[in-house]
Motif scaffolding. Sequence first.
Motif, PDB file in Angstrom:
ATOM      1  N   ALA A 126      15.361  52.943  74.741  1.00 10.43           N
ATOM      2  CA  ALA A 126      14.292  51.875  74.704  1.00 10.43           C
ATOM      3  C   ALA A 126      13.086  52.201  75.896  1.00 10.43           C
ATOM      4  O   ALA A 126      13.652  52.558  76.769  1.00 10.43           O
ATOM      5  CB  ALA A 126      14.884  50.549  75.173  1.00 10.43           C
ATOM      6  N   PHE A 127      11.732  52.121  75.464  1.00  7.73           N
ATOM      7  CA  PHE A 127      10.621  52.462  76.419  1.00  7.73           C
ATOM      8  C   PHE A 127       9.563  51.687  75.997  1.00  7.73           C
ATOM      9  O   PHE A 127       9.330  51.043  74.991  1.00  7.73           O
ATOM     10  CB  PHE A 127      10.376  53.936  76.190  1.00  7.73           C
ATOM     11  CG  PHE A 127      11.452  54.834  76.741  1.00  7.73           C
ATOM     12  CD1 PHE A 127      11.719  55.005  78.066  1.00  7.73           C
ATOM     13  CD2 PHE A 127      12.151  55.512  75.909  1.00  7.73           C
ATOM     14  CE1 PHE A 127      12.859  55.613  78.852  1.00  7.73           C
ATOM     15  CE2 PHE A 127      13.311  56.602  76.522  1.00  7.73           C
ATOM     16  CZ  PHE A 127      13.373  56.580  77.895  1.00  7.73           C
ATOM     17  N   TYR A 128       8.742  51.468  76.960  1.00 11.80           N
ATOM     18  CA  TYR A 128       7.372  50.878  76.549  1.00 11.80           C
ATOM     19  C   TYR A 128       6.630  51.769  75.632  1.00 11.80           C
ATOM     20  O   TYR A 128       6.595  52.892  75.856  1.00 11.80           O
ATOM     21  CB  TYR A 128       6.611  50.534  77.760  1.00 11.80           C
ATOM     22  CG  TYR A 128       6.764  49.346  78.393  1.00 11.80           C
ATOM     23  CD1 TYR A 128       5.998  48.293  78.059  1.00 11.80           C
ATOM     24  CD2 TYR A 128       7.611  49.060  79.304  1.00 11.80           C
ATOM     25  CE1 TYR A 128       6.028  46.861  78.440  1.00 11.80           C
ATOM     26  CE2 TYR A 128       7.862  47.850  80.003  1.00 11.80           C
ATOM     27  CZ  TYR A 128       7.097  46.851  79.536  1.00 11.80           C
ATOM     28  OH  TYR A 128       7.156  45.365  79.949  1.00 11.80           O
ATOM     29  N   GLN A 188      10.583  44.118  71.782  1.00 12.74           N
ATOM     30  CA  GLN A 188      11.100  42.986  72.638  1.00 12.74           C
ATOM     31  C   GLN A 188      10.223  41.859  73.048  1.00 12.74           C
ATOM     32  O   GLN A 188       9.228  42.596  73.875  1.00 12.74           O
ATOM     33  CB  GLN A 188      11.911  43.385  73.695  1.00 12.74           C
ATOM     34  CG  GLN A 188      13.231  44.014  73.376  1.00 12.74           C
ATOM     35  CD  GLN A 188      14.284  43.180  72.297  1.00 12.74           C
ATOM     36  OE1 GLN A 188      14.266  41.967  72.534  1.00 12.74           O
ATOM     37  NE2 GLN A 188      14.953  43.837  71.476  1.00 12.74           N
ATOM     38  N   LEU A 189       9.602  41.078  72.418  1.00 11.17           N
ATOM     39  CA  LEU A 189       8.294  40.545  72.562  1.00 11.17           C
ATOM     40  C   LEU A 189       8.078  39.972  73.909  1.00 11.17           C
ATOM     41  O   LEU A 189       7.121  39.816  74.461  1.00 11.17           O
ATOM     42  CB  LEU A 189       7.933  39.360  71.666  1.00 11.17           C
ATOM     43  CG  LEU A 189       7.721  40.130  70.147  1.00 11.17           C
ATOM     44  CD1 LEU A 189       7.454  38.817  69.199  1.00 11.17           C
ATOM     45  CD2 LEU A 189       6.561  40.921  70.102  1.00 11.17           C
ATOM     46  N   ALA A 210      11.286  46.039  84.296  1.00 11.49           N
ATOM     47  CA  ALA A 210      10.655  44.952  83.387  1.00 11.49           C
ATOM     48  C   ALA A 210      11.524  44.184  82.782  1.00 11.49           C
ATOM     49  O   ALA A 210      11.536  43.046  82.506  1.00 11.49           O
ATOM     50  CB  ALA A 210       9.940  45.752  82.483  1.00 11.49           C
ATOM     51  N   GLN A 211      13.034  44.693  82.368  1.00  7.28           N
ATOM     52  CA  GLN A 211      13.978  43.703  81.972  1.00  7.28           C
ATOM     53  C   GLN A 211      14.568  42.686  82.799  1.00  7.28           C
ATOM     54  O   GLN A 211      14.442  41.406  82.492  1.00  7.28           O
ATOM     55  CB  GLN A 211      15.037  44.692  81.492  1.00  7.28           C
ATOM     56  CG  GLN A 211      15.048  45.405  80.228  1.00  7.28           C
ATOM     57  CD  GLN A 211      16.284  46.330  80.126  1.00  7.28           C
ATOM     58  OE1 GLN A 211      16.221  47.637  80.017  1.00  7.28           O
ATOM     59  NE2 GLN A 211      17.432  45.573  79.680  1.00  7.28           N
ATOM     60  N   GLU A 212      14.511  42.989  84.085  1.00  3.33           N
ATOM     61  CA  GLU A 212      14.988  41.916  85.001  1.00  3.33           C
ATOM     62  C   GLU A 212      13.785  41.018  85.239  1.00  3.33           C
ATOM     63  O   GLU A 212      13.989  39.866  85.211  1.00  3.33           O
ATOM     64  CB  GLU A 212      15.288  42.694  86.383  1.00  3.33           C
ATOM     65  CG  GLU A 212      15.849  41.743  87.486  1.00  3.33           C
ATOM     66  CD  GLU A 212      16.247  42.507  88.629  1.00  3.33           C
ATOM     67  OE1 GLU A 212      16.410  41.613  89.632  1.00  3.33           O
ATOM     68  OE2 GLU A 212      16.261  43.479  88.660  1.00  3.33           O
ATOM     69  N   GLY A 213      12.431  41.504  85.454  1.00  2.02           N
ATOM     70  CA  GLY A 213      11.489  40.664  85.958  1.00  2.02           C
ATOM     71  C   GLY A 213      10.907  39.807  84.606  1.00  2.02           C
ATOM     72  O   GLY A 213      10.391  38.690  84.738  1.00  2.02           O
TER      73      GLY A 213
END
Length: 232
Positions: A126-128, A188-189, A210-213
Amino acid sequence: MTHTPPRTPLGAAEISDLVDRILDAGTLPPIVQAGHPALRQRAAAFDGQLSRDRLERLIGLMRQVMHEAPGVGLAAPQLGIPLQLAVLEDQFDVDPEAATLRRRSPLEFLAILNPRYGPAGPTTAAFYEGCLSLNGLQAVVARPESVVLEFQAPDGAAQRREFSGWQARIVQHETDHLNGILYLDRAQLRSLSTNAEYAAHWAEAGTGKAQEGLGFDATPAGISVPGEHPDA
């Protein structure tokens, strides 16, 4: 995604005329943006709608547009052409840490017709991810880390190749385009960011910050499209 994208309504003669107009314009065509119908239709399989010379000219033009953007891939529907054709190339210099984590290595220029892909193993990454047809946005997409791609080369030869790491992501992204799928359909929107906000807050090799924030997990979206074949 709840339904299969419709097939393009354009026939062979209409596609041929559209390509001629683009080739004869004398300028680089614009990259169409989300909302253009060609991006939400299954493109027509290539079966000789263009002569060898016109196909080579179109591939050359698409490569120019990809370089100018700049990007690492471009599908014909991104020029409004509903044809199963894409070009791929990744020669960018990138941060070594990011290149290692993302398994990003140079990808030599490749033109593919009528591609289909399937996972080459159970591992996902998973990446941007961004898109030239969704200017200014990025979102996290989980995809198979390795895939097998079956496609037709411009000379007509059937080919089967395995790709891994970032190359596999490029292959999947561009093949999806040919089936009316945008990366946001798989994303993941909650991770969706503008380029500016990504650079300000989430720019790192991975997605943990980013997942945490932003409060999302990075599991695959679990949709299937006609460009995929699961038993590769």
